[in-house]
Design a protein around this motif. Structure first.
Motif, PDB file in Angstrom:
ATOM      1  N   HIS A   1       0.831  -1.210   0.000  1.00 40.01           N
ATOM      2  CA  HIS A   1       0.000   0.000   0.000  1.00 40.01           C
ATOM      3  C   HIS A   1       0.864   1.258   0.000  1.00 40.01           C
TER       4      HIS A   1
ATOM      5  N   LEU B   1      -2.948   5.289   6.629  1.00 40.21           N
ATOM      6  CA  LEU B   1      -3.252   3.930   6.178  1.00 40.21           C
ATOM      7  C   LEU B   1      -2.116   2.942   6.409  1.00 40.21           C
TER       8      LEU B   1
ATOM      9  N   ALA C   1      -6.363   1.713  10.018  1.00 40.18           N
ATOM     10  CA  ALA C   1      -6.461   1.140   8.668  1.00 40.18           C
ATOM     11  C   ALA C   1      -7.801   1.520   8.032  1.00 40.18           C
ATOM     12  N   LYS C   2      -8.841   1.450   8.810  1.00 44.30           N
ATOM     13  CA  LYS C   2     -10.164   1.818   8.291  1.00 44.30           C
ATOM     14  C   LYS C   2     -10.210   3.307   7.950  1.00 44.30           C
TER      15      LYS C   2
ATOM     16  N   SER D   1      -8.162   3.998   4.902  1.00 43.47           N
ATOM     17  CA  SER D   1      -8.854   3.522   3.695  1.00 43.47           C
ATOM     18  C   SER D   1      -9.881   4.531   3.222  1.00 43.47           C
TER      19      SER D   1
END
Length: 125
Positions: free
Chosen positions: A40, A82, A98-99, A102
């Protein structure tokens, strides 16, 4: 080249260097557990930011808009939130970052679409 493309390209190069060093570290240690975070970082931090920089370099009208700086800040925030968020999720210490990261990444891409569509009229003449 205006300031926005330079910011996108310089930041993309920095993230690429960090991603490469991280990849070398993973290879040397033979521990690839954090590969999704590394991926990522490379995809959003390097590839997407370089694509965005390329678009703004080719479209100075879009680069001169206030939206371009908001887009840069949002994309930078997405990567900064992220990537560590994915590390935390992989280590089992929580998924909130992470959410959130995103969502920031999604908003960044949506803002890119807005920029492209907003300035497409001038390119089609």
């Amino acid at each position: 080249m205006t300031r926005i493309p330079t910011l996108f390209f310089a930041t993309a190069a920095l993230f690429a260097l960090i991603g490469m060093a991280w990849g070398i570290q993973m290879s040397a240690s033979q521990d690839h557990a954090l590969s999704p975070a590394h991926g990522h970082l490379n995809l959003i931090g390097f590839v997407a930011m370089a694509v965005f920089g390329g678009y703004y370099a080719l479209n100075p009208l879009a680069a001169a808009s206030r939206l371009a700086m908001v887009h840069y800040a949002l994309t930078l925030a997405a990567v900064i939130v992220l990537v560590p968020g994915i590390v935390m999720a992989l280590r089992g210490t929580g998924e909130a970052l992470a959410k959130g990261g995103s969502v920031l990444a999604l908003l960044s891409m949506a803002l890119f679409l807005v920029a492209v569509l907003r300035h497409a009229r001038g390119l089609m003449r």
